[in-house]
Enzyme design. Structure first.
Site, short mmCIF file in Angstrom:
data_model
loop_
_atom_site.label_atom_id
_atom_site.label_comp_id
_atom_site.label_asym_id
_atom_site.label_seq_id
_atom_site.Cartn_x
_atom_site.Cartn_y
_atom_site.Cartn_z
N TYR A 124 0.41 -1.04 -0.11
CA TYR A 124 -0.07 0.14 -0.15
C TYR A 124 1.08 1.74 0.32
O TYR A 124 0.00 2.35 0.76
CB TYR A 124 -0.88 0.15 1.63
CG TYR A 124 -2.33 -1.02 0.97
CD1 TYR A 124 -2.67 -1.96 0.56
CD2 TYR A 124 -3.07 0.63 0.92
CE1 TYR A 124 -4.00 -1.60 0.41
CE2 TYR A 124 -4.24 0.55 0.58
CZ TYR A 124 -4.75 -1.28 0.27
OH TYR A 124 -6.37 -1.15 0.18
N LYS A 191 2.36 -13.76 6.24
CA LYS A 191 2.96 -15.15 5.15
C LYS A 191 4.37 -15.08 5.49
O LYS A 191 5.01 -14.91 4.42
CB LYS A 191 2.26 -14.34 3.89
CG LYS A 191 2.08 -15.42 2.80
CD LYS A 191 1.46 -16.46 3.06
CE LYS A 191 1.49 -17.54 2.09
NZ LYS A 191 0.49 -18.57 2.23
N ASP A 224 -3.24 -16.87 5.42
CA ASP A 224 -4.82 -17.79 4.49
C ASP A 224 -5.05 -19.29 5.43
O ASP A 224 -5.87 -18.94 5.51
CB ASP A 224 -3.92 -18.72 3.14
CG ASP A 224 -2.35 -19.43 3.97
OD1 ASP A 224 -1.96 -18.26 4.38
OD2 ASP A 224 -2.61 -20.21 2.95
N ASP A 248 -6.43 -4.97 5.22
CA ASP A 248 -7.14 -4.58 4.91
C ASP A 248 -8.21 -5.41 3.83
O ASP A 248 -9.81 -4.80 4.51
CB ASP A 248 -6.52 -3.61 2.84
CG ASP A 248 -7.83 -2.85 2.45
OD1 ASP A 248 -8.69 -2.72 3.06
OD2 ASP A 248 -8.10 -3.35 0.77
#
Ligand code: NAD
Length: 362
Positions: A124, A191, A224, A248
């Site tokens: 971002y 992640k 995930d 987000d």
């Protein structure tokens, strides 16, 4: 002395819900001197910029703003006003409480989660290289020279910076929030198994910060897996701290757990009391001017603002008034009715007025 607050009216459904939220907040009896300011596509046409300097100045001067949503056109002209505002005002933390209210249609009735999203870094950050530009080719060549992999020449590239200092700041904020709000657990979402030098750094930094807060439980979850866990057993989680992009995406997921974007408030927090309060939802242009959308998310953002201003009693009264209106299920907008075409749904203004009536009873 009244509190000085900047009111950014936004565009799309922004101006109509900003007006309603302002009226409801005034009805709590807290004295606020509102400094009305513009941002978004409407002012872009007049002033040539969607984020005029005087809007930023007003925020810097007053330190507290309530902001209605702003449209970000896809693929043209300016970058996001929201991203620019967060970067210009140093709003490094986005706090999004997701709480079940009785009467809201949802698959769950026991959610009480708080997302703490890093607001300034990650994909971002706005560092992007367009397909076909000479600088993009240069970057592709440099990456190859540095021993990296070959990136296809017809690629666009977005850069993902994650720093130790940025991560320390957001994780510290999450733990301080947990302590101040008597929360028991902080979970870092990442992640790191794949993005070792960015998410890996986020995770190792989060672990180091967590050691300073032994009274708060800490764990980490791969993003995930987290999406599945949130759907299957959201009650296991409390405060989530996330890099910008996962924050987000999971904000909308968590809004979905508590009944949708119509009831999901948020706060963007900076240094020295600087804060901008806004709903999680966007400007929903298709509903512009229809007096149709749910004003609750912005009103609850106003409730968070009252807490930030130290007006805890008024904040509590406002939250209770909202709860009562939602629980009764009568004076609520279409999205809170069992059937979206329910003719008994009221307009945004009427829902605001129902909340004001409830406030008068407290
Ligand atoms: P959106 O949140 O504006 O709308 C998505 C859908 O959610 C709407 O069509 C509507 O069905 C529902 N919805 C949203 N707000 C609602 C409300 N208050 N009451 C009832 N239903 C509601 O998301 P989008 O369509 O992806 O984005 C529209 C624009 O808003 C885009 O330009 C986007 O960049 C921008 N945006 C701005 C902000 C912000 O200002 N903070 C946040 C998100 C998106």
């Amino acid at each position: 002395m009244p509190h000085k607050v900047t009111l950014i009216k936004g565009d799309g459904i922004g101006p109509e819900i900003a007006k309603i939220a302002q009226k409801v907040i005034d009805a709590t009896g807290v004295k606020i001197s509102w400094d009305e300011a513009e941002a978004g596509i409407d002012i872009m046409e007049k002033e040539g910029t969607p984020l005029p300097e005087k809007t930023l100045e007003s925020c810097r001067k007053n330190k507290v703003a309530l902001k209605a949503p702003v449209t970000t056109p896809v693929g043209t002209g300016f970058r996001s006003v929201n991203v620019a505002l967060r970067q210009q005002l140093g709003l490094y933390a986005c706090v999004r409480p997701c709480k079940s209210y009785e009467g809201v249609r949802s698959r769950y009735n026991n959610i009480d989660l708080v997302l703490v999203r890093e607001n300034t870094e990650d994909l971002y950050a706005g560092i992007e290289f367009e397909k076909g530009k000479p600088e993009t080719q240069k970057l592709i060549n440099t990456i190859k020279e540095l021993g990296g992999k070959k990136i296809k020449d017809d690629s666009g590239i977005s850069i993902k910076p994650i720093s130790v200092s940025g991560t320390e700041k957001i994780v510290e904020y999450a733990f301080q929030y947990a302590v101040a709000n008597k929360r028991k657990k902080v979970s870092a979402i990442h992640k790191a198994n794949i993005m070792k030098f960015t998410d890996g750094l986020f995770l190792s930094t989060a672990r180091a910060v967590a050691k300073k807060y032994p009274q708060v439980e800490f764990n980490d979850v791969i993003v995930d897996n987290m999406t599945m866990q949130l759907v299957q057993k959201p009650e296991l989680y409390d405060v989530l701290v996330l890099p910008n992009l996962y924050g987000d995406i999971l904000s909308d997921l968590c809004a979905g757990l508590v009944g949708g974007l119509g009831v999901a408030p948020g706060a963007n927090i900076g240094e020295n009391g600087m804060a901008v309060f806004e709903a999680t939802h966007g400007s929903a242009p298709k509903y512009k001017g229809l007096n149709k959308v749910n004003p609750t998310a912005l009103i609850l953002s106003g409730m968070l603002m009252l807490k930030h201003l130290g007006e805890n009693k008024a904040a509590e009264a406002l939250e209770n008034a909202v709860k009562r209106v939602i629980r009764s299920g009568k004076d609520v907008t279409y999205d809170m009715k069992p059937d979206r075409n329910d003719p008994s749904a009221v307009g945004s203004k009427e829902m605001g007025e129902a909340i004001i009536k409830e406030l008068a009873k407290s």
